[in-house]
Design a protein around this motif. Structure first.
Motif, mmCIF file in Angstrom:
data_model
loop_
_atom_site.group_PDB
_atom_site.id
_atom_site.type_symbol
_atom_site.label_atom_id
_atom_site.label_comp_id
_atom_site.label_asym_id
_atom_site.label_seq_id
_atom_site.Cartn_x
_atom_site.Cartn_y
_atom_site.Cartn_z
ATOM 1 N N ASP A 104 0.782 -1.166 -0.113
ATOM 2 C CA ASP A 104 0.044 -0.089 -0.043
ATOM 3 C C ASP A 104 1.059 1.302 -0.139
ATOM 4 O O ASP A 104 0.587 2.303 -0.453
ATOM 5 N N ALA A 105 2.111 1.189 0.718
ATOM 6 C CA ALA A 105 2.778 2.369 0.875
ATOM 7 C C ALA A 105 3.487 2.794 -0.633
ATOM 8 O O ALA A 105 3.371 4.026 -0.853
ATOM 9 N N LEU A 106 3.979 1.802 -1.353
ATOM 10 C CA LEU A 106 4.475 2.175 -2.776
ATOM 11 C C LEU A 106 3.340 2.225 -3.754
ATOM 12 O O LEU A 106 3.653 2.650 -4.963
ATOM 13 N N ARG A 107 2.136 1.767 -3.591
ATOM 14 C CA ARG A 107 1.191 2.216 -4.431
ATOM 15 C C ARG A 107 0.522 3.453 -4.439
ATOM 16 O O ARG A 107 0.227 4.076 -5.292
ATOM 17 N N ASP A 108 0.258 3.923 -2.947
ATOM 18 C CA ASP A 108 -0.312 5.050 -2.761
ATOM 19 C C ASP A 108 0.826 6.231 -3.052
ATOM 20 O O ASP A 108 0.390 7.419 -3.687
ATOM 21 N N SER A 109 2.009 6.038 -2.896
ATOM 22 C CA SER A 109 2.888 7.086 -3.177
ATOM 23 C C SER A 109 4.340 6.470 -3.720
ATOM 24 O O SER A 109 5.617 6.128 -3.162
ATOM 25 N N PRO A 110 4.189 6.106 -5.195
ATOM 26 C CA PRO A 110 5.120 5.510 -5.768
ATOM 27 C C PRO A 110 6.369 6.346 -6.070
ATOM 28 O O PRO A 110 6.435 7.348 -5.744
ATOM 29 N N SER A 111 7.770 5.492 -5.823
ATOM 30 C CA SER A 111 8.781 6.310 -6.063
ATOM 31 C C SER A 111 8.843 6.940 -7.563
ATOM 32 O O SER A 111 8.284 6.231 -8.466
ATOM 33 N N PRO A 112 9.232 7.876 -8.043
ATOM 34 C CA PRO A 112 8.978 8.797 -8.959
ATOM 35 C C PRO A 112 9.984 8.240 -10.174
ATOM 36 O O PRO A 112 9.577 8.954 -11.389
ATOM 37 N N TRP A 113 10.862 7.609 -10.058
ATOM 38 C CA TRP A 113 11.856 7.191 -11.161
ATOM 39 C C TRP A 113 11.147 6.102 -11.938
ATOM 40 O O TRP A 113 10.161 5.277 -11.623
ATOM 41 N N PRO A 114 11.657 5.860 -13.028
ATOM 42 C CA PRO A 114 11.045 4.526 -14.109
ATOM 43 C C PRO A 114 11.307 3.156 -13.349
ATOM 44 O O PRO A 114 12.294 3.222 -12.693
ATOM 45 N N GLN A 115 10.356 2.388 -13.315
ATOM 46 C CA GLN A 115 10.277 1.083 -12.867
ATOM 47 C C GLN A 115 9.927 0.116 -13.899
ATOM 48 O O GLN A 115 9.094 0.573 -14.966
ATOM 49 N N LEU A 116 10.507 -1.020 -13.712
ATOM 50 C CA LEU A 116 10.161 -2.414 -14.474
ATOM 51 C C LEU A 116 9.850 -3.588 -13.697
ATOM 52 O O LEU A 116 10.849 -3.797 -13.005
ATOM 53 N N TYR A 117 8.828 -4.127 -13.989
ATOM 54 C CA TYR A 117 8.381 -5.331 -13.153
ATOM 55 C C TYR A 117 8.454 -6.529 -14.228
ATOM 56 O O TYR A 117 7.571 -6.594 -15.120
ATOM 57 N N LEU A 118 9.132 -7.327 -13.688
ATOM 58 C CA LEU A 118 9.402 -8.822 -14.086
ATOM 59 C C LEU A 118 8.767 -9.755 -13.290
ATOM 60 O O LEU A 118 9.208 -9.802 -11.980
ATOM 61 N N TYR A 119 7.845 -10.515 -13.779
ATOM 62 C CA TYR A 119 7.111 -11.480 -12.963
ATOM 63 C C TYR A 119 6.627 -12.862 -13.901
ATOM 64 O O TYR A 119 7.016 -12.854 -15.027
ATOM 65 N N LYS A 144 -0.527 -0.993 -12.740
ATOM 66 C CA LYS A 144 -1.635 -0.002 -13.257
ATOM 67 C C LYS A 144 -1.670 1.230 -12.346
ATOM 68 O O LYS A 144 -1.864 2.356 -12.904
ATOM 69 N N ALA A 145 -1.571 0.820 -11.018
ATOM 70 C CA ALA A 145 -1.565 2.053 -10.056
ATOM 71 C C ALA A 145 -0.420 3.245 -10.213
ATOM 72 O O ALA A 145 -0.736 4.348 -10.032
ATOM 73 N N VAL A 146 0.741 2.326 -10.358
ATOM 74 C CA VAL A 146 1.921 3.133 -10.507
ATOM 75 C C VAL A 146 1.892 4.272 -11.744
ATOM 76 O O VAL A 146 2.192 5.333 -11.878
ATOM 77 N N ARG A 147 1.225 3.319 -12.910
ATOM 78 C CA ARG A 147 1.083 4.154 -14.124
ATOM 79 C C ARG A 147 0.350 5.442 -14.047
ATOM 80 O O ARG A 147 0.206 6.241 -14.698
ATOM 81 N N GLU A 148 -0.960 5.132 -13.294
ATOM 82 C CA GLU A 148 -2.021 6.232 -12.977
ATOM 83 C C GLU A 148 -1.539 7.302 -12.287
ATOM 84 O O GLU A 148 -2.070 8.499 -12.296
ATOM 85 N N LYS A 149 -0.307 6.951 -11.607
ATOM 86 C CA LYS A 149 0.347 8.067 -10.841
ATOM 87 C C LYS A 149 1.228 8.973 -11.766
ATOM 88 O O LYS A 149 1.917 9.829 -11.202
ATOM 89 N N GLY A 150 1.265 8.689 -12.841
ATOM 90 C CA GLY A 150 2.148 9.418 -13.834
ATOM 91 C C GLY A 150 3.578 9.025 -13.580
ATOM 92 O O GLY A 150 4.311 9.437 -14.367
ATOM 93 N N VAL A 151 3.849 7.891 -13.114
ATOM 94 C CA VAL A 151 5.302 7.410 -13.377
ATOM 95 C C VAL A 151 5.565 6.069 -14.386
ATOM 96 O O VAL A 151 4.891 5.414 -14.806
#
Length: 286
Positions: free
Chosen positions: A195-210, A227-234
């Motif tokens: 919840d912490a990083l969904r609500d306030s994601p770090s502002p730099w580019p991110q790549l999720y591998l899963y 989806k949540a991070v993208r909606e925050k404009g990150v």
């Protein structure tokens, strides 16, 4: 910052390799945060991906008790560890180098959460230049079954079976009570990593591998985070490897995994360099 000692490894590449890939620019410092129970010999295989490209690497895996016990009870021991890891950048005089994270499973993601918060809010650390983050097999949210599988794997095959089941039962009750039943109240005291990083994601580019075959981290948890991070404009990207087990993406697809990580690092470095040039142009008086 307390009495917590950290057992880390740092590797500096040979100067000729650094010059070959970065040609006079400061090479990235890649901070790798291992999964719960990760052995350094395993994490070193990932750091080699970056060392061979002339990067400095710092490897660290948080102790099991901090991931499964301290964090579950809301005791922020990982915050102290996060502070000490960031201090290493000043100790080794690489605080002006680009910083890049590579984070594994919830064990690494929990620690990354505190490092990201410090980087965004702490007066000294907020000047560090983070260019991006790769997240491998994380994050998961309120998945008791996955957590039990993770702790079973972390404890290894040699533990007494009776002791194992007692520990699993106690852990399951604790997590279910604190992180599910009472979480609507306890989150105001200690929000979980997801919840912490969904609500306030770090502002730099991110790549999720899963992998959707992961039995520890549910693929939908990763996809909802993306989806949540993208909606925050990150800036965020993701890739589903499909079939590997938990934190086995590199083992099953070594070439594609390495290529995706290095391509992402190169893109992050180019974006950071472009942003720096733009700031320099804007700062030049007319």
């Amino acid at each position: 910052m307390g009495d917590v000692d950290i057992d880390y490894n740092i590797v500096f590449p040979e100067a000729c390799i650094t010059e070959k890939y970065w040609q006079g620019s400061k090479e990235p410092v890649v901070i790798l945060l291992g999964w719960a129970g990760c052995k350094d010999k395993h994490l070193s295989k990932y750091s080699s991906i970056y060392n061979e490209q002339g990067c400095i690497t710092i490897r660290y895996t948080a102790p099991l008790k901090t991931v499964f016990i301290s964090e579950s009870f809301g005791y922020k021991e990982l915050s102290t560890i996060a502070h000490k890891l960031l201090e290493l950048l000043y100790d080794y005089e690489v605080e002006n180098n680009p910083i890049f994270f590579h984070v594994f499973s919830n064990g690494g993601f929990m620690l990354y959460r505190y490092m990201a918060e410090l980087l965004c809010s702490h007066g000294r650390f907020s000047t560090l230049k983070v260019v991006g983050t790769v997240v491998d097999s994380a994050p998961g949210s309120q998945n008791v079954r996955g957590a039990l599988r993770a702790i079973t794997a972390s404890l290894g095959p040699n533990i007494n079976v009776v002791l194992l089941y007692v520990l699993l039962a106690l852990f399951a009750c604790m997590v279910f009570l604190l992180r599910i039943v009472l979480y609507s109240v306890t989150k105001y005291i200690h929000k979980n990593h997801y919840d912490a990083l969904r609500d306030s994601p770090s502002p730099w580019p991110q790549l999720y591998l899963y992998s959707r075959a992961d039995r520890v981290i549910r693929h939908r948890d990763v996809e909802l985070m993306v989806k949540a991070v993208r909606e925050k404009g990150v800036p965020v990207d993701s890739f589903d490897f499909g079939t590997p087990a938990h934190v086995s993406l590199f083992r099953d697809f070594p070439e594609e995994y390495s290529r995706r990580c290095l391509d992402f690092l190169a893109s992050c470095m180019q974006n950071a360099a472009g942003a720096q040039k733009k700031r320099q142009r804007l700062s030049v008086p007319n």
